[in-house]
Design a protein around this motif. Sequence first.
Motif, PDB file in Angstrom:
ATOM      1  N   LYS A  84      76.067  11.948 -15.944  1.00 48.31           N
ATOM      2  CA  LYS A  84      75.429  10.880 -15.277  1.00 48.31           C
ATOM      3  C   LYS A  84      74.148  10.991 -14.930  1.00 48.31           C
ATOM      4  CE  LYS A  84      76.632   8.298 -11.239  1.00 48.31           C
ATOM      5  NZ  LYS A  84      77.205   7.899 -10.064  1.00 48.31           N
ATOM      6  N   LEU A  85      73.203  10.031 -15.262  1.00 47.44           N
ATOM      7  CA  LEU A  85      71.912  10.017 -14.973  1.00 47.44           C
ATOM      8  C   LEU A  85      71.638   9.912 -13.310  1.00 47.44           C
ATOM      9  CD1 LEU A  85      70.534   7.671 -17.684  1.00 47.44           C
ATOM     10  CD2 LEU A  85      71.065  10.017 -17.882  1.00 47.44           C
ATOM     11  N   ASN A  86      70.653  10.433 -12.887  1.00 46.37           N
ATOM     12  CA  ASN A  86      70.261  10.393 -11.533  1.00 46.37           C
ATOM     13  C   ASN A  86      69.712   9.077 -11.131  1.00 46.37           C
ATOM     14  OD1 ASN A  86      67.545  10.209 -12.175  1.00 46.37           O
ATOM     15  ND2 ASN A  86      67.200  12.364 -11.926  1.00 46.37           N
ATOM     16  N   ALA A  87      69.560   9.008  -9.840  1.00 46.99           N
ATOM     17  CA  ALA A  87      68.856   7.682  -9.336  1.00 46.99           C
ATOM     18  C   ALA A  87      67.706   7.406 -10.017  1.00 46.99           C
ATOM     19  CB  ALA A  87      68.646   7.784  -7.944  1.00 46.99           C
ATOM     20  N   LYS A  88      67.049   7.930 -10.678  1.00 47.47           N
ATOM     21  CA  LYS A  88      65.681   7.688 -11.392  1.00 47.47           C
ATOM     22  C   LYS A  88      65.967   7.274 -13.070  1.00 47.47           C
ATOM     23  CE  LYS A  88      62.359  10.370  -8.904  1.00 47.47           C
ATOM     24  NZ  LYS A  88      61.299  11.743  -8.962  1.00 47.47           N
ATOM     25  N   GLY A  89      67.365   7.344 -13.170  1.00 46.09           N
ATOM     26  CA  GLY A  89      67.855   7.195 -14.792  1.00 46.09           C
ATOM     27  C   GLY A  89      67.264   8.418 -15.667  1.00 46.09           C
ATOM     28  N   GLU A  90      67.686   9.789 -15.152  1.00 47.09           N
ATOM     29  CA  GLU A  90      67.300  10.786 -15.786  1.00 47.09           C
ATOM     30  C   GLU A  90      68.327  11.855 -15.770  1.00 47.09           C
ATOM     31  OE1 GLU A  90      62.427  10.507 -15.020  1.00 47.09           O
ATOM     32  OE2 GLU A  90      63.501  11.988 -13.950  1.00 47.09           O
ATOM     33  N   THR A  91      68.246  12.738 -16.711  1.00 47.88           N
ATOM     34  CA  THR A  91      69.110  13.926 -16.544  1.00 47.88           C
ATOM     35  C   THR A  91      68.464  14.988 -17.504  1.00 47.88           C
ATOM     36  OG1 THR A  91      71.167  14.970 -16.411  1.00 47.88           O
ATOM     37  CG2 THR A  91      71.031  13.754 -18.368  1.00 47.88           C
ATOM     38  N   THR A 109      75.062   7.518 -25.616  1.00 51.12           N
ATOM     39  CA  THR A 109      75.323   6.221 -25.218  1.00 51.12           C
ATOM     40  C   THR A 109      74.230   5.212 -25.631  1.00 51.12           C
ATOM     41  OG1 THR A 109      76.406   6.841 -23.276  1.00 51.12           O
ATOM     42  CG2 THR A 109      75.832   4.660 -23.202  1.00 51.12           C
ATOM     43  N   PRO A 110      74.450   3.863 -26.274  1.00 58.09           N
ATOM     44  CA  PRO A 110      73.011   3.322 -26.503  1.00 58.09           C
ATOM     45  C   PRO A 110      72.305   2.895 -25.342  1.00 58.09           C
ATOM     46  CG  PRO A 110      75.312   2.376 -27.266  1.00 58.09           C
ATOM     47  CD  PRO A 110      75.618   3.510 -26.373  1.00 58.09           C
ATOM     48  N   LYS A 111      70.992   2.677 -25.747  1.00 61.41           N
ATOM     49  CA  LYS A 111      70.025   2.397 -25.046  1.00 61.41           C
ATOM     50  C   LYS A 111      69.272   3.605 -23.995  1.00 61.41           C
ATOM     51  CE  LYS A 111      70.245  -2.003 -26.226  1.00 61.41           C
ATOM     52  NZ  LYS A 111      69.491  -2.984 -26.681  1.00 61.41           N
ATOM     53  N   VAL A 112      70.119   4.803 -24.351  1.00 57.93           N
ATOM     54  CA  VAL A 112      69.340   6.027 -23.749  1.00 57.93           C
ATOM     55  C   VAL A 112      68.599   6.774 -24.396  1.00 57.93           C
ATOM     56  CG1 VAL A 112      70.206   8.313 -22.618  1.00 57.93           C
ATOM     57  CG2 VAL A 112      71.709   6.165 -22.231  1.00 57.93           C
ATOM     58  N   GLN A 113      67.387   6.924 -24.012  1.00 55.23           N
ATOM     59  CA  GLN A 113      66.292   7.600 -24.939  1.00 55.23           C
ATOM     60  C   GLN A 113      66.335   9.192 -24.689  1.00 55.23           C
ATOM     61  OE1 GLN A 113      64.116   5.661 -26.747  1.00 55.23           O
ATOM     62  NE2 GLN A 113      65.503   4.069 -25.994  1.00 55.23           N
ATOM     63  N   VAL A 114      66.114   9.701 -25.941  1.00 55.58           N
ATOM     64  CA  VAL A 114      66.199  11.012 -25.907  1.00 55.58           C
ATOM     65  C   VAL A 114      65.024  12.159 -26.082  1.00 55.58           C
ATOM     66  CG1 VAL A 114      67.354  13.032 -27.417  1.00 55.58           C
ATOM     67  CG2 VAL A 114      68.794  11.107 -26.654  1.00 55.58           C
ATOM     68  N   THR A 115      64.526  12.645 -25.208  1.00 51.26           N
ATOM     69  CA  THR A 115      63.224  13.486 -25.973  1.00 51.26           C
ATOM     70  C   THR A 115      63.372  14.770 -25.517  1.00 51.26           C
ATOM     71  OG1 THR A 115      62.448  13.107 -23.557  1.00 51.26           O
ATOM     72  CG2 THR A 115      61.735  11.379 -25.302  1.00 51.26           C
ATOM     73  N   MET A 116      62.618  15.760 -26.266  1.00 53.07           N
ATOM     74  CA  MET A 116      62.561  17.052 -26.123  1.00 53.07           C
ATOM     75  C   MET A 116      61.239  17.586 -26.337  1.00 53.07           C
ATOM     76  SD  MET A 116      65.084  19.977 -28.304  1.00 53.07           S
ATOM     77  CE  MET A 116      66.334  19.904 -27.150  1.00 53.07           C
ATOM     78  N   ALA A 160      76.503   6.367 -16.470  1.00 59.44           N
ATOM     79  CA  ALA A 160      77.456   7.276 -17.060  1.00 59.44           C
ATOM     80  C   ALA A 160      77.080   7.440 -18.519  1.00 59.44           C
ATOM     81  CB  ALA A 160      78.766   6.970 -16.806  1.00 59.44           C
ATOM     82  N   VAL A 161      76.766   8.713 -19.043  1.00 62.34           N
ATOM     83  CA  VAL A 161      76.327   8.804 -20.472  1.00 62.34           C
ATOM     84  C   VAL A 161      77.157   9.826 -21.152  1.00 62.34           C
ATOM     85  CG1 VAL A 161      74.414   9.711 -21.608  1.00 62.34           C
ATOM     86  CG2 VAL A 161      73.946   8.296 -19.557  1.00 62.34           C
ATOM     87  N   LYS A 162      77.593   9.535 -22.331  1.00 62.40           N
ATOM     88  CA  LYS A 162      78.183  10.662 -23.156  1.00 62.40           C
ATOM     89  C   LYS A 162      76.992  11.255 -24.068  1.00 62.40           C
ATOM     90  CE  LYS A 162      82.183   9.576 -24.846  1.00 62.40           C
ATOM     91  NZ  LYS A 162      83.370  10.292 -24.613  1.00 62.40           N
TER      92      LYS A 162
END
Length: 170
Positions: A84-91, A109-116, A160-162
């Motif tokens: 689950k992402l936090n209240a800011k929409g991050e994990t 999950t769609p529309k979730v951005q991935v950065t590294m 919630a994110v997979k």
Amino acid sequence: MNTINKTMSKTIKLITLGVLFSQSMAVSAATEVNPEHKGRNDYFAKSYQPLCAMPTKVIATASTLDAASQQEFILDKQLGFDTKLNAKGETYIQLAIKEWDEKFIVGVTPKVQVTMAGADVLGADIVNLQCEKQNQYLTHLNTHEWGSYTLKLTGKPNEAVKVQIITTDL
């Protein structure tokens, strides 16, 4: 009376045509595939297919970059999380990369951005067309050295994110 019936008949025909056109456009838009996504899906089919059914386990991931170092996961072939992402929409998910020049694909999950940070993004926001339900976005990443790298996921607050990760030779 006859004029009213003709006018109503024409109006009903126009409304019917409008509804049929709208439905046709919706179906067309839903089945239209980005050519880049189609090409990547064809080329990476053997890598994308396992992501569709990869098992996941519920994990409370870090809500800050600093906290991620307290919970490191070894990337060895594949990893699967429900989080689950936090209240800011991050994990944040810290990955231990064991190989030099490691290439891997992250499905989310769609529309979730991935950065590294420290990794090359070789493709992002690619719809996984190999899955029956096209509800997974893919990001290709490449690291050049072994070590710890932190994956940051950004989306809607408390979403919630997979997350499914698989290494690839391609």
